[in-house]
Design a protein around this motif. Structure first.
Motif, PDB file in Angstrom:
ATOM      1  N   ILE A   1       0.859  -1.181   0.000  1.00 31.24           N
ATOM      2  CA  ILE A   1       0.000   0.000   0.000  1.00 31.24           C
ATOM      3  C   ILE A   1       0.894   1.230   0.000  1.00 31.24           C
ATOM      4  O   ILE A   1       1.861   1.308   0.753  1.00 31.24           O
ATOM      5  CB  ILE A   1      -0.930  -0.006   1.222  1.00 31.24           C
ATOM      6  N   LEU A   2       0.551   2.179  -0.848  1.00 33.22           N
ATOM      7  CA  LEU A   2       1.347   3.390  -0.964  1.00 33.22           C
ATOM      8  C   LEU A   2       0.764   4.501  -0.107  1.00 33.22           C
ATOM      9  O   LEU A   2      -0.440   4.598   0.091  1.00 33.22           O
ATOM     10  CB  LEU A   2       1.404   3.848  -2.419  1.00 33.22           C
ATOM     11  N   ALA A   3       1.654   5.346   0.390  1.00 32.80           N
ATOM     12  CA  ALA A   3       1.242   6.516   1.163  1.00 32.80           C
ATOM     13  C   ALA A   3       0.763   7.600   0.201  1.00 32.80           C
ATOM     14  O   ALA A   3       0.782   7.432  -1.018  1.00 32.80           O
ATOM     15  CB  ALA A   3       2.415   7.025   2.002  1.00 32.80           C
ATOM     16  N   ASP A   4       0.328   8.720   0.757  1.00 32.64           N
ATOM     17  CA  ASP A   4      -0.192   9.815  -0.056  1.00 32.64           C
ATOM     18  C   ASP A   4       0.851  10.402  -1.000  1.00 32.64           C
ATOM     19  O   ASP A   4       0.527  10.955  -2.033  1.00 32.64           O
ATOM     20  CB  ASP A   4      -0.745  10.921   0.844  1.00 32.64           C
TER      21      ASP A   4
ATOM     22  N   ASN B   1       4.262   2.012   7.777  1.00 32.34           N
ATOM     23  CA  ASN B   1       3.476   1.771   8.986  1.00 32.34           C
ATOM     24  C   ASN B   1       2.520   0.592   8.825  1.00 32.34           C
ATOM     25  O   ASN B   1       1.878   0.188   9.778  1.00 32.34           O
ATOM     26  CB  ASN B   1       2.671   3.008   9.362  1.00 32.34           C
ATOM     27  N   ILE B   2       2.412   0.040   7.631  1.00 38.21           N
ATOM     28  CA  ILE B   2       1.492  -1.064   7.381  1.00 38.21           C
ATOM     29  C   ILE B   2       2.256  -2.373   7.456  1.00 38.21           C
ATOM     30  O   ILE B   2       3.276  -2.552   6.804  1.00 38.21           O
ATOM     31  CB  ILE B   2       0.818  -0.903   6.006  1.00 38.21           C
ATOM     32  N   GLY B   3       1.750  -3.290   8.272  1.00 37.47           N
ATOM     33  CA  GLY B   3       2.375  -4.595   8.424  1.00 37.47           C
ATOM     34  C   GLY B   3       1.660  -5.645   7.597  1.00 37.47           C
ATOM     35  O   GLY B   3       0.469  -5.533   7.317  1.00 37.47           O
ATOM     36  N   TYR B   4       2.387  -6.680   7.184  1.00 36.33           N
ATOM     37  CA  TYR B   4       1.832  -7.747   6.371  1.00 36.33           C
ATOM     38  C   TYR B   4       2.078  -9.094   7.042  1.00 36.33           C
ATOM     39  O   TYR B   4       3.095  -9.296   7.703  1.00 36.33           O
ATOM     40  CB  TYR B   4       2.471  -7.756   4.979  1.00 36.33           C
ATOM     41  N   ASP B   5       1.134 -10.012   6.865  1.00 34.96           N
ATOM     42  CA  ASP B   5       1.279 -11.402   7.280  1.00 34.96           C
ATOM     43  C   ASP B   5       1.378 -12.245   6.025  1.00 34.96           C
ATOM     44  O   ASP B   5       0.744 -11.943   5.017  1.00 34.96           O
ATOM     45  CB  ASP B   5       0.054 -11.877   8.078  1.00 34.96           C
TER      46      ASP B   5
ATOM     47  N   ASP C   1     -10.422   8.987  11.295  1.00 37.53           N
ATOM     48  CA  ASP C   1     -10.231   8.895   9.850  1.00 37.53           C
ATOM     49  C   ASP C   1      -8.814   9.299   9.464  1.00 37.53           C
ATOM     50  O   ASP C   1      -8.229  10.211  10.048  1.00 37.53           O
ATOM     51  CB  ASP C   1     -11.229   9.799   9.125  1.00 37.53           C
ATOM     52  N   LYS C   2      -8.292   8.629   8.432  1.00 39.38           N
ATOM     53  CA  LYS C   2      -6.948   8.952   7.943  1.00 39.38           C
ATOM     54  C   LYS C   2      -6.972  10.321   7.282  1.00 39.38           C
ATOM     55  O   LYS C   2      -7.833  10.617   6.451  1.00 39.38           O
ATOM     56  CB  LYS C   2      -6.485   7.900   6.948  1.00 39.38           C
ATOM     57  N   VAL C   3      -6.016  11.157   7.665  1.00 43.57           N
ATOM     58  CA  VAL C   3      -5.917  12.503   7.121  1.00 43.57           C
ATOM     59  C   VAL C   3      -4.739  12.611   6.160  1.00 43.57           C
ATOM     60  O   VAL C   3      -4.852  13.177   5.078  1.00 43.57           O
ATOM     61  CB  VAL C   3      -5.779  13.549   8.255  1.00 43.57           C
ATOM     62  N   GLN C   4      -3.592  12.057   6.570  1.00 39.60           N
ATOM     63  CA  GLN C   4      -2.377  12.221   5.780  1.00 39.60           C
ATOM     64  C   GLN C   4      -1.426  11.074   6.067  1.00 39.60           C
ATOM     65  O   GLN C   4      -1.393  10.533   7.170  1.00 39.60           O
ATOM     66  CB  GLN C   4      -1.708  13.543   6.147  1.00 39.60           C
ATOM     67  N   SER C   5      -0.617  10.716   5.058  1.00 38.83           N
ATOM     68  CA  SER C   5       0.429   9.709   5.231  1.00 38.83           C
ATOM     69  C   SER C   5       1.637  10.119   4.416  1.00 38.83           C
ATOM     70  O   SER C   5       1.520  10.439   3.231  1.00 38.83           O
ATOM     71  CB  SER C   5      -0.063   8.336   4.779  1.00 38.83           C
ATOM     72  N   THR C   6       2.803  10.133   5.060  1.00 35.66           N
ATOM     73  CA  THR C   6       4.035  10.506   4.367  1.00 35.66           C
ATOM     74  C   THR C   6       4.871   9.303   3.979  1.00 35.66           C
ATOM     75  O   THR C   6       5.885   9.449   3.331  1.00 35.66           O
ATOM     76  CB  THR C   6       4.892  11.418   5.260  1.00 35.66           C
TER      77      THR C   6
END
Length: 141
Positions: A38-41, A48-52, A100-105
């Motif tokens: 998953i890509l950030a903004d 910050n996203i973890g995968y199994d 709610d998600k506002v921003q991701s760097t």
């Protein structure tokens, strides 16, 4: 002599049948696959996203974590990364807050709702609720 040949033949037969190689590999080893990231903004990979990865190598997004506050309280945090909603729900003391998600760097993600704000960076989650600041750290449970 016949006994020696019989023992040698049985040893060779056993070693040939027990050393079969499987092309699918060891199913107990977790594979690393970055095809579904998953890509950030900003277009970078969101760290910050973890995968199994399951035993068949299928990758899925890890969405629920347990965080620990500085006072020792445990907090359940669930991230949602769907196409229609991107939010985080924080549950503690039988109360759930959905931000709610506002921003991701890519290294830091910010969630907000009304007077509450959460910043996620690596293994830490910092909550701002009015004047209160609560620092949480991801546990290894």
């Amino acid at each position: 002599m016949k006994k020696g040949i019989l023992i040698a033949a049985s040893f060779v037969a056993l070693s040939l049948t027990s050393c079969k190689k499987s092309e699918s590999g060891n199913k107990g080893i977790v594979k690393s696959d970055s095809t579904e990231t998953i890509l950030a903004d900003n277009g970078q990979v969101d760290s910050n996203i973890g995968y199994d990865t399951d035993v068949n190598g299928k990758k899925s997004i890890k969405t629920d974590y347990v965080y620990k506050a500085t006072d020792g309280a445990l907090v359940k945090v669930v991230f949602k990364y769907g196409p229609e909603e991107k939010n985080v729900s924080i549950t503690s003391n039988k109360k759930t807050f959905i931000l709610d998600k506002v921003q991701s760097t890519g290294t830091e993600t910010t969630y907000e709702k009304e007077e509450m704000k959460a910043r996620v960076k690596g293994d830490s989650l910092i909550l701002h609720q009015g004047e209160n600041v609560i620092e949480l750290v991801k546990t290894k449970i």
